[in-house]
Design a protein around this motif. Structure first.
Motif, PDB file in Angstrom:
ATOM      1  N   ALA A   1       0.833  -1.210   0.000  1.00  0.00           N
ATOM      2  CA  ALA A   1       0.000   0.000   0.000  1.00  0.00           C
ATOM      3  C   ALA A   1       0.865   1.256   0.000  1.00  0.00           C
ATOM      4  O   ALA A   1       0.515   2.260  -0.632  1.00  0.00           O
ATOM      5  CB  ALA A   1      -0.935   0.003   1.207  1.00  0.00           C
TER       6      ALA A   1
ATOM      7  N   ASP B   1       0.934   4.314  -2.913  1.00  0.00           N
ATOM      8  CA  ASP B   1       0.917   5.755  -2.646  1.00  0.00           C
ATOM      9  C   ASP B   1       2.158   6.445  -3.183  1.00  0.00           C
ATOM     10  O   ASP B   1       2.108   7.623  -3.547  1.00  0.00           O
ATOM     11  CB  ASP B   1       0.757   6.019  -1.142  1.00  0.00           C
ATOM     12  CG  ASP B   1      -0.696   5.949  -0.693  1.00  0.00           C
ATOM     13  OD1 ASP B   1      -0.970   6.209   0.497  1.00  0.00           O
ATOM     14  OD2 ASP B   1      -1.570   5.636  -1.529  1.00  0.00           O
TER      15      ASP B   1
ATOM     16  N   PRO C   1      12.907   6.627   2.005  1.00  0.00           N
ATOM     17  CA  PRO C   1      13.874   7.052   0.989  1.00  0.00           C
ATOM     18  C   PRO C   1      13.488   8.344   0.280  1.00  0.00           C
ATOM     19  O   PRO C   1      14.309   8.939  -0.402  1.00  0.00           O
ATOM     20  CB  PRO C   1      13.896   5.876   0.001  1.00  0.00           C
ATOM     21  CG  PRO C   1      12.633   5.127   0.237  1.00  0.00           C
ATOM     22  CD  PRO C   1      12.283   5.333   1.660  1.00  0.00           C
ATOM     23  N   PHE C   2      12.231   8.801   0.455  1.00  0.00           N
ATOM     24  CA  PHE C   2      11.819  10.066  -0.147  1.00  0.00           C
ATOM     25  C   PHE C   2      12.010  11.255   0.802  1.00  0.00           C
ATOM     26  O   PHE C   2      11.682  12.381   0.459  1.00  0.00           O
ATOM     27  CB  PHE C   2      10.375   9.973  -0.644  1.00  0.00           C
ATOM     28  CG  PHE C   2      10.212   8.980  -1.769  1.00  0.00           C
ATOM     29  CD1 PHE C   2       9.761   7.683  -1.519  1.00  0.00           C
ATOM     30  CD2 PHE C   2      10.568   9.316  -3.064  1.00  0.00           C
ATOM     31  CE1 PHE C   2       9.669   6.745  -2.542  1.00  0.00           C
ATOM     32  CE2 PHE C   2      10.462   8.391  -4.104  1.00  0.00           C
ATOM     33  CZ  PHE C   2      10.023   7.106  -3.843  1.00  0.00           C
TER      34      PHE C   2
ATOM     35  N   GLN D   1      10.632  12.350   3.610  1.00  0.00           N
ATOM     36  CA  GLN D   1       9.480  13.127   4.081  1.00  0.00           C
ATOM     37  C   GLN D   1       8.945  12.506   5.367  1.00  0.00           C
ATOM     38  O   GLN D   1       8.923  11.280   5.515  1.00  0.00           O
ATOM     39  CB  GLN D   1       8.368  13.148   3.019  1.00  0.00           C
ATOM     40  CG  GLN D   1       8.763  13.966   1.787  1.00  0.00           C
ATOM     41  CD  GLN D   1       7.723  13.915   0.691  1.00  0.00           C
ATOM     42  OE1 GLN D   1       6.949  12.974   0.593  1.00  0.00           O
ATOM     43  NE2 GLN D   1       7.696  14.940  -0.139  1.00  0.00           N
TER      44      GLN D   1
ATOM     45  N   LEU E   1       8.910  -3.878  10.955  1.00  0.00           N
ATOM     46  CA  LEU E   1       8.234  -3.288   9.801  1.00  0.00           C
ATOM     47  C   LEU E   1       8.531  -1.798   9.745  1.00  0.00           C
ATOM     48  O   LEU E   1       8.391  -1.098  10.743  1.00  0.00           O
ATOM     49  CB  LEU E   1       6.711  -3.488   9.929  1.00  0.00           C
ATOM     50  CG  LEU E   1       5.846  -2.740   8.895  1.00  0.00           C
ATOM     51  CD1 LEU E   1       6.005  -3.367   7.522  1.00  0.00           C
ATOM     52  CD2 LEU E   1       4.385  -2.738   9.315  1.00  0.00           C
TER      53      LEU E   1
ATOM     54  N   LEU F   1       7.498   1.660   7.568  1.00  0.00           N
ATOM     55  CA  LEU F   1       6.551   2.170   6.577  1.00  0.00           C
ATOM     56  C   LEU F   1       6.666   3.671   6.433  1.00  0.00           C
ATOM     57  O   LEU F   1       7.100   4.362   7.364  1.00  0.00           O
ATOM     58  CB  LEU F   1       5.111   1.883   7.018  1.00  0.00           C
ATOM     59  CG  LEU F   1       4.480   0.520   6.743  1.00  0.00           C
ATOM     60  CD1 LEU F   1       3.022   0.558   7.133  1.00  0.00           C
ATOM     61  CD2 LEU F   1       4.622   0.110   5.290  1.00  0.00           C
ATOM     62  N   PHE F   2       6.239   4.168   5.294  1.00  0.00           N
ATOM     63  CA  PHE F   2       6.102   5.612   5.089  1.00  0.00           C
ATOM     64  C   PHE F   2       4.861   5.831   4.242  1.00  0.00           C
ATOM     65  O   PHE F   2       4.183   4.882   3.885  1.00  0.00           O
ATOM     66  CB  PHE F   2       7.363   6.210   4.462  1.00  0.00           C
ATOM     67  CG  PHE F   2       7.811   5.522   3.200  1.00  0.00           C
ATOM     68  CD1 PHE F   2       8.649   4.413   3.254  1.00  0.00           C
ATOM     69  CD2 PHE F   2       7.413   5.987   1.954  1.00  0.00           C
ATOM     70  CE1 PHE F   2       9.063   3.774   2.091  1.00  0.00           C
ATOM     71  CE2 PHE F   2       7.822   5.350   0.789  1.00  0.00           C
ATOM     72  CZ  PHE F   2       8.649   4.241   0.856  1.00  0.00           C
ATOM     73  N   GLU F   3       4.565   7.106   3.896  1.00  0.00           N
ATOM     74  CA  GLU F   3       3.294   7.523   3.278  1.00  0.00           C
ATOM     75  C   GLU F   3       2.188   7.430   4.340  1.00  0.00           C
ATOM     76  O   GLU F   3       1.714   6.350   4.697  1.00  0.00           O
ATOM     77  CB  GLU F   3       2.913   6.672   2.050  1.00  0.00           C
ATOM     78  CG  GLU F   3       3.750   6.944   0.809  1.00  0.00           C
ATOM     79  CD  GLU F   3       3.480   8.324   0.185  1.00  0.00           C
ATOM     80  OE1 GLU F   3       2.411   8.922   0.454  1.00  0.00           O
ATOM     81  OE2 GLU F   3       4.344   8.815  -0.572  1.00  0.00           O
TER      82      GLU F   3
ATOM     83  N   ARG G   1      -0.993   7.875   4.641  1.00  0.00           N
ATOM     84  CA  ARG G   1      -2.288   7.195   4.450  1.00  0.00           C
ATOM     85  C   ARG G   1      -2.123   5.680   4.334  1.00  0.00           C
ATOM     86  O   ARG G   1      -3.060   4.931   4.614  1.00  0.00           O
ATOM     87  CB  ARG G   1      -3.029   7.767   3.230  1.00  0.00           C
ATOM     88  CG  ARG G   1      -3.396   9.249   3.413  1.00  0.00           C
ATOM     89  CD  ARG G   1      -3.899   9.864   2.119  1.00  0.00           C
ATOM     90  NE  ARG G   1      -4.118  11.310   2.209  1.00  0.00           N
ATOM     91  CZ  ARG G   1      -3.188  12.225   2.040  1.00  0.00           C
ATOM     92  NH1 ARG G   1      -1.940  11.859   1.779  1.00  0.00           N
ATOM     93  NH2 ARG G   1      -3.483  13.516   2.141  1.00  0.00           N
ATOM     94  N   ALA G   2      -0.932   5.223   3.930  1.00  0.00           N
ATOM     95  CA  ALA G   2      -0.649   3.785   3.943  1.00  0.00           C
ATOM     96  C   ALA G   2      -0.421   3.338   5.383  1.00  0.00           C
ATOM     97  O   ALA G   2      -0.829   2.241   5.782  1.00  0.00           O
ATOM     98  CB  ALA G   2       0.582   3.475   3.088  1.00  0.00           C
TER      99      ALA G   2
ATOM    100  N   TYR H   1      -2.564   0.595   7.468  1.00  0.00           N
ATOM    101  CA  TYR H   1      -1.919  -0.545   8.133  1.00  0.00           C
ATOM    102  C   TYR H   1      -2.386  -0.638   9.586  1.00  0.00           C
ATOM    103  O   TYR H   1      -2.792  -1.715  10.047  1.00  0.00           O
ATOM    104  CB  TYR H   1      -0.384  -0.413   8.075  1.00  0.00           C
ATOM    105  CG  TYR H   1       0.291  -1.350   9.055  1.00  0.00           C
ATOM    106  CD1 TYR H   1       0.819  -0.876  10.264  1.00  0.00           C
ATOM    107  CD2 TYR H   1       0.328  -2.718   8.811  1.00  0.00           C
ATOM    108  CE1 TYR H   1       1.385  -1.752  11.190  1.00  0.00           C
ATOM    109  CE2 TYR H   1       0.888  -3.593   9.730  1.00  0.00           C
ATOM    110  CZ  TYR H   1       1.420  -3.101  10.913  1.00  0.00           C
ATOM    111  OH  TYR H   1       1.974  -3.972  11.838  1.00  0.00           O
TER     112      TYR H   1
ATOM    113  N   ALA I   1      -7.356  12.775  -0.677  1.00  0.00           N
ATOM    114  CA  ALA I   1      -5.980  12.929  -1.152  1.00  0.00           C
ATOM    115  C   ALA I   1      -5.904  13.693  -2.474  1.00  0.00           C
ATOM    116  O   ALA I   1      -4.968  14.467  -2.682  1.00  0.00           O
ATOM    117  CB  ALA I   1      -5.319  11.560  -1.309  1.00  0.00           C
TER     118      ALA I   1
END
Lengths: 215, 265
Positions: A96, A100, B102-103, B105, B114, B116-118, B120-121, B125, B156
């Motif tokens: 997911a 995005d 890696p972006f 932000q 685990l 994660l980034f973004e 809304r993801a 989760y 979004a």
């Protein structure tokens, strides 16, 4: 079985995304072409309150936003053993995130390049080379991250083909016809990845449908 | 989204005092903080650290994307560690942070091994992995979840681009000593107004944006909403009765108050 309809425009990347997902999952549907330029969509405000394509209908379920349609199809119609989603939340969370990434990182420069290099020439408008240079520089940064990601992962979303890869299909299809193709060719893992995406049945059938109209 | 989200985030951080303490877990008596380190690490001592993997959020309590993730954690009643990222000094572009996103932000998120980034993801989760904790933020029924997913994409793609730019004009620019562009504000308010007209129609048929129950589709709006309600753009929400009622409902949630409390240190 509920009848499925996809209202779309075959020159629209968003419609292509929904088509690729439907074809990948062997879901039967009827394509209803909508002439966006002629304002046909404005006659159907209940279908699409923001006036955008595509719109997917299945019985009394109406969905818009191509990435929602893609997510719904992948969760609802996964082929056993070939699901393009993960059941385990930790794995699906990663997929997911990369869906995005396409939306927020890849698509902004990609869609500007498609506008300059594909759509403007079709409309007889001049390409702005300054914009092309700027947006290519942004896309390069994204592709460098993809190159690194693909050194740790077979596909963008994980160890199998998922919506995180499929969601790139429209942009890849349109950009491969332009000089931007070289940016993908120059990066070995990105090159292998995008060629793999192009060999998917969803790609082939989407392209066949789109190009049959133009022929 | 044309506006680089980190421009908005950086703007917010340039005008707020450096965070000294962030009280993430009020009931816990002891936490660690340092005034001298660039990275402020606040550790909440968990009652049974061996039982549960530590959830960590790396970000800023003023960053809309970070607030989005934190709101989901508070709604779920989950304990977590907040690692403050100092964007004024470019910490979000450091090698350590790039290893998480890696972006470059904020936010980045960890749950055990685990990463994660973004935002809304991350919220999705959290909503799935911790479905049985706290507030239900997703729908088990696939068709209802598809409807909620539509309005998550709407937030979004339709709402956030205009809302974020309006935040920048009305909230960030004045704080940075820059001049708000009235023509830009007028244009953005018109565009956001059209989106809110669709929301008004939607909310006459549905108690919440995503459906009859509160969910991620509603929650995702809270951070930019918070800033816009403190500006002249508030009128856009007040003038639409169903939107206004929805805003009043979601901003009154106790979990949201905890997110805002993190900003007051």
């Amino acid at each position: 079985m509920a009848v499925r309809k996809l209202y779309g425009a075959l020159d629209s990347p968003s419609t292509m995304r929904a088509l690729a997902s439907l074809f990948e999952h062997d879901v039967e549907f009827e394509l209803i072409p909508v002439d966006f330029q002629a304002g046909e969509l404005k006659k159907m405000p209940s279908l699409s309150p923001f006036g955008e394509l595509p719109v997917f209908q299945e019985g009394d379920l109406t969905l818009f936003e191509s990435r929602t349609i893609m997510r719904y199809i992948s969760h609802e119609y996964g082929k056993r053993g070939e699901e393009q989603v993960y059941e385990i939340p930790k794995l699906q969370g990663i997929a997911a995130a990369w869906i995005d990434v396409e939306d927020h990182q890849f698509d902004p420069p990609a869609s500007k390049l498609i506008w300059e290099l594909v759509f403007k020439p079709q409309k007889g408008l001049p390409t702005d080379e300054g914009v092309v240079e700027e947006e290519e520089a942004k896309l390069v940064k994204v592709l460098d991250v993809y190159e690194e990601r693909l050194s740790n992962s077979v596909f963008l979303g994980g160890d199998k083909f998922t919506s995180a890869d499929l969601t790139h299909i429209p942009s890849l299809y349109l950009l491969m016809k332009t000089p931007v193709k070289r940016l993908f060719e120059e990066r070995p893992r990105v090159r292998a990845w995008y060629r793999g995406v192009m060999s998917r049945p969803g790609w082939e059938k989407m392209v066949e449908m789109v190009e049959k109209v133009r022929a | 989204m044309a506006l680089d989200e980190n421009v908005l985030e950086k703007g917010i951080l340039n005008v707020t005092p450096s965070l000294q303490t962030v009280n993430t877990q009020a009931p816990q008596p002891s936490f660690l903080h340092s005034h001298t380190l660039k990275i402020s690490l606040f550790v909440s001592l968990l009652p049974n650290p061996a039982v549960m993997a530590v959830l960590k959020v790396h970000g800023s309590p003023f960053s809309t994307a970070t607030m989005r993730v934190v709101s989901a954690l508070y709604e779920k009643g989950l304990q977590f560690e907040f690692v403050s990222i100092d964007m004024k000094v470019g910490q979000h572009k450091s090698e350590a942070f790039l290893a998480l996103n890696p972006f470059g932000q904020v936010p980045a998120f960890e749950d055990g091994d685990l990463k994660l980034f973004e935002s809304r993801a991350i919220t999705q989760y959290i909503a799935h992995e911790y479905a049985s904790n706290g507030t239900q933020l997703i729908c088990p029924d696939s068709k209802k979840m598809a409807i909620m997913s539509v309005w998550m994409e709407v937030e979004a793609h339709q709402y956030d681009p205009h809302a974020a730019k309006l935040c920048f004009e009305l909230c960030i620019k004045p704080m940075l000593g820059l001049t708000t562009d009235p023509a830009a504000v007028e244009d953005l308010e018109a565009k956001l107004g059209k989106v809110l007209d669709v929301y008004e129609a939607r909310l006459t048929q549905s108690k919440y944006l995503g459906g009859d129950c509160l969910g991620l589709a509603d929650l995702h709006h809270l951070p930019t909403l918070h800033y816009l309600l403190g500006s002249s753009a508030k009128k856009l929400f007040d003038s639409r009765p169903h939107v206004s009622a929805w805003v009043a409902d979601i901003t009154a949630r106790p979990a949201w108050a905890k997110v805002i409390a993190m900003q007051k240190s």
